[in-house]
Write an enzyme that holds these catalytic residues in place. Sequence first.
Site, mmCIF file in Angstrom:
data_model
loop_
_atom_site.group_PDB
_atom_site.id
_atom_site.type_symbol
_atom_site.label_atom_id
_atom_site.label_comp_id
_atom_site.label_asym_id
_atom_site.label_seq_id
_atom_site.Cartn_x
_atom_site.Cartn_y
_atom_site.Cartn_z
ATOM 1 N N ILE A 194 52.420 52.111 25.849
ATOM 2 C CA ILE A 194 51.293 51.599 25.067
ATOM 3 C C ILE A 194 50.674 50.403 25.787
ATOM 4 C CG2 ILE A 194 50.582 50.628 22.851
ATOM 5 C CD1 ILE A 194 52.965 52.044 21.576
ATOM 6 N N ASN A 201 52.213 42.511 19.327
ATOM 7 C CA ASN A 201 53.338 41.786 18.723
ATOM 8 C C ASN A 201 53.076 40.288 18.641
ATOM 9 O OD1 ASN A 201 55.127 43.834 18.021
ATOM 10 N ND2 ASN A 201 56.052 43.926 20.056
ATOM 11 N N ASP A 210 55.677 47.498 14.776
ATOM 12 C CA ASP A 210 56.450 48.662 14.331
ATOM 13 C C ASP A 210 55.542 49.739 13.741
ATOM 14 O OD1 ASP A 210 58.783 47.479 15.149
ATOM 15 O OD2 ASP A 210 59.493 46.961 13.143
ATOM 16 N N GLU A 236 58.093 49.988 24.042
ATOM 17 C CA GLU A 236 56.874 50.755 23.794
ATOM 18 C C GLU A 236 56.690 51.893 24.795
ATOM 19 O OE1 GLU A 236 55.550 47.200 26.369
ATOM 20 O OE2 GLU A 236 57.121 47.708 24.939
#
Length: 316
Positions: A194, A201, A210, A236
Amino acid sequence: MTDLINHSVLQRVPAPRHLVNEAEAEATMQQLGFHTPDDAVGNESCLVQIYPADVIDGMLLLEHDFLAIGRDISCDLVLDDASVSRRHVQLIQTLEGHALQDLGSTNGTLVNGTPIEGRHVLSSGDNISIGSFIFKYLSAGSVESQYHETVYLSLTRDALTGTMNKRYLLESMQREMARSLRRSQSLAVVMMDIDFFKSVNDTHGHLVGDEVLREFGRRLLSTCREDDLLARYGGEEFSLLMASTERDEAIEIAERCRMVISQDPFETAIGPLNITASFGVACYDGGQTMKALELIKIADDRLYEAKRDGRNRVVC
Protein backbone atom coordinates in the site's frame (compact mmCIF):
# COMPACT_ATOMS: atom_id res chain seq x y z
CA MET A 1 15.60 -33.22 8.71
CA THR A 2 13.82 -30.99 6.22
CA ASP A 3 10.30 -29.64 6.59
CA LEU A 4 7.82 -32.39 5.95
CA ILE A 5 5.73 -30.63 3.36
CA ASN A 6 8.18 -28.58 1.35
CA HIS A 7 7.26 -30.54 -1.79
CA SER A 8 3.84 -31.94 -0.97
CA VAL A 9 0.41 -31.23 -2.42
CA LEU A 10 -0.92 -31.00 1.11
CA GLN A 11 -1.42 -28.25 3.64
CA ARG A 12 -0.01 -28.18 7.15
CA VAL A 13 -0.94 -26.61 10.45
CA PRO A 14 0.44 -27.14 13.94
CA ALA A 15 -1.86 -29.31 15.99
CA PRO A 16 -2.09 -30.40 19.64
CA ARG A 17 0.64 -32.79 20.78
CA HIS A 18 -1.95 -35.47 21.55
CA LEU A 19 -4.88 -36.52 19.42
CA VAL A 20 -8.16 -35.50 20.94
CA ASN A 21 -11.15 -37.82 21.06
CA GLU A 22 -14.46 -36.81 19.51
CA ALA A 23 -15.97 -35.58 22.79
CA GLU A 24 -12.95 -33.33 23.42
CA ALA A 25 -13.08 -32.08 19.83
CA GLU A 26 -16.77 -31.23 20.10
CA ALA A 27 -16.26 -29.43 23.42
CA THR A 28 -13.34 -27.40 22.04
CA MET A 29 -15.31 -26.39 18.95
CA GLN A 30 -18.16 -25.20 21.17
CA GLN A 31 -15.71 -23.15 23.27
CA LEU A 32 -14.45 -21.58 20.04
CA GLY A 33 -18.01 -20.72 19.09
CA PHE A 34 -17.80 -23.02 16.08
CA HIS A 35 -21.07 -24.75 15.10
CA THR A 36 -21.47 -27.15 12.19
CA PRO A 37 -24.59 -28.84 10.82
CA ASP A 38 -24.73 -32.59 11.46
CA ASP A 39 -24.39 -33.38 7.77
CA ALA A 40 -21.37 -31.12 7.25
CA VAL A 41 -18.93 -32.33 9.89
CA GLY A 42 -15.39 -32.70 8.57
CA ASN A 43 -15.18 -30.97 5.18
CA GLU A 44 -11.79 -32.46 4.33
CA SER A 45 -10.16 -35.81 4.94
CA CYS A 46 -6.73 -35.38 6.46
CA LEU A 47 -3.60 -36.95 7.89
CA VAL A 48 -2.36 -35.86 11.31
CA GLN A 49 1.29 -36.58 12.07
CA ILE A 50 1.65 -38.05 15.54
CA TYR A 51 5.32 -39.13 15.41
CA PRO A 52 7.99 -37.81 15.47
CA ALA A 53 6.49 -34.95 17.44
CA ASP A 54 9.76 -32.99 17.58
CA VAL A 55 9.82 -32.56 13.79
CA ILE A 56 6.30 -31.40 13.05
CA ASP A 57 2.90 -31.65 14.66
CA GLY A 58 0.62 -31.08 11.80
CA MET A 59 -2.58 -31.55 9.90
CA LEU A 60 -2.36 -32.44 6.22
CA LEU A 61 -5.52 -31.77 4.22
CA LEU A 62 -6.04 -34.32 1.43
CA GLU A 63 -7.06 -32.22 -1.56
CA HIS A 64 -6.03 -34.34 -4.55
CA ASP A 65 -6.93 -37.76 -5.92
CA PHE A 66 -3.36 -39.05 -5.92
CA LEU A 67 -0.38 -38.57 -3.60
CA ALA A 68 3.07 -40.14 -3.95
CA ILE A 69 5.00 -40.32 -0.67
CA GLY A 70 8.73 -41.00 -0.37
CA ARG A 71 12.21 -39.63 0.14
CA ASP A 72 12.75 -38.52 -3.45
CA ILE A 73 12.12 -34.89 -4.33
CA SER A 74 9.89 -36.00 -7.22
CA CYS A 75 7.30 -37.27 -4.71
CA ASP A 76 4.33 -35.13 -3.81
CA LEU A 77 5.00 -35.58 -0.09
CA VAL A 78 8.71 -35.74 0.74
CA LEU A 79 9.83 -37.42 3.98
CA ASP A 80 13.56 -36.85 4.21
CA ASP A 81 14.61 -39.83 6.33
CA ALA A 82 16.71 -42.92 5.55
CA SER A 83 13.95 -45.23 6.83
CA VAL A 84 11.69 -44.01 4.00
CA SER A 85 12.22 -45.40 0.47
CA ARG A 86 12.66 -43.02 -2.44
CA ARG A 87 9.16 -43.85 -3.68
CA HIS A 88 7.57 -45.50 -0.68
CA VAL A 89 3.78 -45.51 -0.94
CA GLN A 90 0.95 -43.81 -2.79
CA LEU A 91 -2.35 -42.59 -1.42
CA ILE A 92 -5.26 -42.79 -3.85
CA GLN A 93 -8.82 -41.47 -3.78
CA THR A 94 -11.13 -44.34 -4.76
CA LEU A 95 -14.90 -44.82 -4.85
CA GLU A 96 -14.56 -46.56 -1.49
CA GLY A 97 -12.53 -43.72 0.03
CA HIS A 98 -8.79 -43.15 0.44
CA ALA A 99 -6.56 -46.18 -0.11
CA LEU A 100 -2.84 -46.88 0.33
CA GLN A 101 -0.66 -48.87 -2.05
CA ASP A 102 2.93 -49.69 -1.13
CA LEU A 103 5.43 -49.11 -3.97
CA GLY A 104 7.81 -51.92 -3.05
CA SER A 105 9.38 -49.99 -0.19
CA THR A 106 12.27 -51.49 1.77
CA ASN A 107 10.58 -51.24 5.17
CA GLY A 108 6.99 -51.63 4.03
CA THR A 109 3.93 -49.55 4.92
CA LEU A 110 1.98 -50.46 8.04
CA VAL A 111 -1.63 -49.70 8.91
CA ASN A 112 -2.40 -50.20 12.60
CA GLY A 113 0.86 -52.13 12.95
CA THR A 114 0.19 -54.58 10.09
CA PRO A 115 2.05 -54.44 6.74
CA ILE A 116 -0.32 -53.78 3.85
CA GLU A 117 -0.44 -55.89 0.70
CA GLY A 118 -1.86 -54.56 -2.52
CA ARG A 119 -4.35 -51.73 -2.17
CA HIS A 120 -5.60 -51.08 1.38
CA VAL A 121 -8.71 -48.92 1.91
CA LEU A 122 -8.34 -46.69 4.96
CA SER A 123 -10.85 -46.21 7.76
CA SER A 124 -11.07 -43.06 9.86
CA GLY A 125 -8.72 -43.36 12.83
CA ASP A 126 -6.23 -45.72 11.13
CA ASN A 127 -2.58 -45.24 12.12
CA ILE A 128 -0.18 -45.29 9.16
CA SER A 129 3.54 -46.05 9.60
CA ILE A 130 5.89 -44.92 6.81
CA GLY A 131 9.46 -45.57 7.87
CA SER A 132 9.87 -43.79 11.21
CA PHE A 133 6.85 -41.53 10.60
CA ILE A 134 3.39 -42.22 11.99
CA PHE A 135 0.23 -40.52 10.76
CA LYS A 136 -3.41 -40.82 11.72
CA TYR A 137 -5.97 -40.81 8.92
CA LEU A 138 -9.22 -38.93 9.61
CA SER A 139 -12.10 -39.14 7.16
CA ALA A 140 -14.20 -36.18 6.07
CA GLY A 141 -17.05 -37.33 8.32
CA SER A 142 -15.01 -37.21 11.52
CA VAL A 143 -15.68 -34.68 14.29
CA GLU A 144 -11.98 -34.95 15.07
CA SER A 145 -11.23 -33.91 11.50
CA GLN A 146 -13.52 -30.90 11.87
CA TYR A 147 -11.72 -29.96 15.08
CA HIS A 148 -8.34 -29.96 13.34
CA GLU A 149 -9.79 -27.98 10.42
CA THR A 150 -11.01 -25.34 12.88
CA VAL A 151 -7.57 -25.05 14.44
CA TYR A 152 -6.05 -25.07 10.95
CA LEU A 153 -8.08 -22.09 9.77
CA SER A 154 -7.37 -20.11 12.92
CA LEU A 155 -3.61 -20.55 12.52
CA THR A 156 -3.24 -20.05 8.77
CA ARG A 157 -5.37 -16.95 8.20
CA ASP A 158 -4.55 -13.36 9.05
CA ALA A 159 -7.24 -12.34 11.54
CA LEU A 160 -7.41 -8.69 10.43
CA THR A 161 -7.67 -9.06 6.65
CA GLY A 162 -9.05 -12.57 6.16
CA THR A 163 -6.18 -13.42 3.84
CA MET A 164 -3.76 -16.28 4.46
CA ASN A 165 -0.62 -15.64 6.52
CA LYS A 166 3.06 -15.56 5.53
CA ARG A 167 3.85 -19.03 6.87
CA TYR A 168 1.07 -20.60 4.84
CA LEU A 169 2.15 -18.66 1.74
CA LEU A 170 5.77 -19.83 1.90
CA GLU A 171 4.81 -23.47 2.39
CA SER A 172 2.26 -23.35 -0.43
CA MET A 173 4.69 -21.59 -2.75
CA GLN A 174 7.42 -24.18 -2.21
CA ARG A 175 4.86 -26.91 -2.97
CA GLU A 176 3.67 -25.20 -6.14
CA MET A 177 7.22 -24.53 -7.33
CA ALA A 178 8.12 -28.20 -6.86
CA ARG A 179 5.04 -29.17 -8.84
CA SER A 180 5.89 -26.66 -11.57
CA LEU A 181 9.41 -28.10 -11.76
CA ARG A 182 8.06 -31.64 -12.19
CA ARG A 183 5.47 -30.63 -14.79
CA SER A 184 7.40 -27.83 -16.53
CA GLN A 185 4.59 -25.37 -15.83
CA SER A 186 4.76 -21.68 -15.06
CA LEU A 187 3.59 -19.90 -11.95
CA ALA A 188 3.68 -16.28 -10.85
CA VAL A 189 3.94 -14.39 -7.60
CA VAL A 190 2.95 -10.75 -7.08
CA MET A 191 4.26 -8.68 -4.19
CA MET A 192 2.16 -5.61 -3.44
CA ASP A 193 2.44 -2.77 -0.96
CA ILE A 194 0.00 0.00 0.00
CA ASP A 195 1.42 3.35 -1.06
CA PHE A 196 2.10 5.91 1.72
CA PHE A 197 0.52 3.64 4.34
CA LYS A 198 2.78 5.01 7.08
CA SER A 199 1.29 8.46 6.58
CA VAL A 200 -2.21 6.97 7.02
CA ASN A 201 -1.20 5.57 10.40
CA ASP A 202 0.73 8.68 11.44
CA THR A 203 -2.03 11.09 10.40
CA HIS A 204 -5.21 9.21 11.28
CA GLY A 205 -4.11 6.53 13.75
CA HIS A 206 -3.77 2.77 13.66
CA LEU A 207 -7.51 2.08 13.89
CA VAL A 208 -8.03 3.84 10.57
CA GLY A 209 -4.97 2.00 9.26
CA ASP A 210 -6.63 -1.26 10.24
CA GLU A 211 -9.78 -0.23 8.36
CA VAL A 212 -7.66 0.36 5.26
CA LEU A 213 -5.96 -3.02 5.62
CA ARG A 214 -9.29 -4.82 6.00
CA GLU A 215 -10.78 -3.14 2.95
CA PHE A 216 -7.58 -3.74 0.97
CA GLY A 217 -7.80 -7.46 1.71
CA ARG A 218 -11.53 -7.57 0.94
CA ARG A 219 -11.11 -5.90 -2.47
CA LEU A 220 -8.25 -8.16 -3.48
CA LEU A 221 -10.05 -11.33 -2.36
CA SER A 222 -13.08 -10.32 -4.43
CA THR A 223 -10.84 -9.76 -7.48
CA CYS A 224 -8.52 -12.78 -7.39
CA ARG A 225 -9.39 -16.05 -9.08
CA GLU A 226 -10.71 -18.89 -6.95
CA ASP A 227 -7.47 -20.88 -7.18
CA ASP A 228 -5.17 -17.94 -6.43
CA LEU A 229 -3.63 -17.60 -2.97
CA LEU A 230 -3.62 -14.16 -1.37
CA ALA A 231 -1.60 -13.69 1.82
CA ARG A 232 -0.62 -10.84 4.09
CA TYR A 233 3.17 -10.96 3.98
CA GLY A 234 3.68 -8.43 6.77
CA GLY A 235 2.52 -4.94 7.69
CA GLU A 236 0.97 -3.38 4.59
CA GLU A 237 2.65 -5.81 2.18
CA PHE A 238 0.66 -8.63 0.57
CA SER A 239 1.52 -11.46 -1.80
CA LEU A 240 -0.50 -13.22 -4.49
CA LEU A 241 0.50 -16.72 -5.65
CA MET A 242 -0.89 -17.84 -9.01
CA ALA A 243 -0.25 -21.44 -10.08
CA SER A 244 -0.24 -22.45 -13.76
CA THR A 245 -0.05 -18.80 -14.79
CA GLU A 246 2.04 -17.28 -17.59
CA ARG A 247 3.66 -13.85 -17.47
CA ASP A 248 1.07 -11.95 -19.55
CA GLU A 249 -1.83 -13.34 -17.53
CA ALA A 250 -0.04 -12.50 -14.26
CA ILE A 251 0.45 -8.89 -15.36
CA GLU A 252 -3.22 -8.66 -16.38
CA ILE A 253 -4.37 -9.91 -12.97
CA ALA A 254 -1.98 -7.57 -11.14
CA GLU A 255 -3.35 -4.63 -13.17
CA ARG A 256 -6.88 -5.70 -12.27
CA CYS A 257 -5.90 -5.69 -8.60
CA ARG A 258 -4.26 -2.28 -8.92
CA MET A 259 -7.42 -0.85 -10.46
CA VAL A 260 -9.80 -2.28 -7.86
CA ILE A 261 -7.71 -0.60 -5.15
CA SER A 262 -7.34 2.80 -6.78
CA GLN A 263 -10.64 3.34 -8.57
CA ASP A 264 -12.83 4.05 -5.51
CA PRO A 265 -11.94 5.74 -2.16
CA PHE A 266 -11.77 3.61 0.98
CA GLU A 267 -14.55 4.44 3.45
CA THR A 268 -13.14 4.93 6.96
CA ALA A 269 -14.14 6.42 10.29
CA ILE A 270 -12.56 9.76 9.34
CA GLY A 271 -14.11 9.77 5.86
CA PRO A 272 -13.08 8.48 2.41
CA LEU A 273 -9.37 7.99 1.69
CA ASN A 274 -7.79 7.65 -1.72
CA ILE A 275 -5.58 4.55 -1.57
CA THR A 276 -3.21 3.14 -4.19
CA ALA A 277 -0.73 0.28 -4.22
CA SER A 278 2.41 -0.75 -6.08
CA PHE A 279 2.95 -4.22 -7.56
CA GLY A 280 5.95 -6.35 -8.50
CA VAL A 281 5.50 -9.52 -10.58
CA ALA A 282 7.91 -12.46 -10.82
CA CYS A 283 7.40 -15.63 -12.87
CA TYR A 284 8.80 -19.13 -12.49
CA ASP A 285 8.83 -21.34 -15.57
CA GLY A 286 9.69 -24.62 -13.84
CA GLY A 287 12.95 -24.85 -15.74
CA GLN A 288 15.28 -24.67 -12.75
CA THR A 289 15.33 -25.35 -9.04
CA MET A 290 14.55 -22.22 -7.03
CA LYS A 291 13.46 -21.56 -3.46
CA ALA A 292 10.29 -19.66 -2.63
CA LEU A 293 12.19 -16.82 -0.95
CA GLU A 294 14.32 -16.34 -4.07
CA LEU A 295 11.23 -15.87 -6.21
CA ILE A 296 9.72 -13.51 -3.64
CA LYS A 297 12.96 -11.48 -3.66
CA ILE A 298 12.63 -10.99 -7.42
CA ALA A 299 9.01 -9.83 -7.07
CA ASP A 300 9.94 -7.61 -4.12
CA ASP A 301 12.73 -5.93 -6.10
CA ARG A 302 10.23 -5.16 -8.85
CA LEU A 303 7.77 -3.85 -6.27
CA TYR A 304 10.34 -1.34 -5.06
CA GLU A 305 11.11 -0.44 -8.67
CA ALA A 306 7.41 0.41 -9.01
CA LYS A 307 7.73 2.55 -5.88
CA ARG A 308 10.76 4.40 -7.29
CA ASP A 309 8.98 4.96 -10.62
CA GLY A 310 6.09 6.83 -9.00
CA ARG A 311 3.91 4.19 -7.27
CA ASN A 312 0.44 2.95 -8.26
CA ARG A 313 1.85 0.78 -11.03
CA VAL A 314 2.80 -2.78 -11.94
CA VAL A 315 6.37 -3.76 -12.77
CA CYS A 316 7.34 -7.14 -14.21
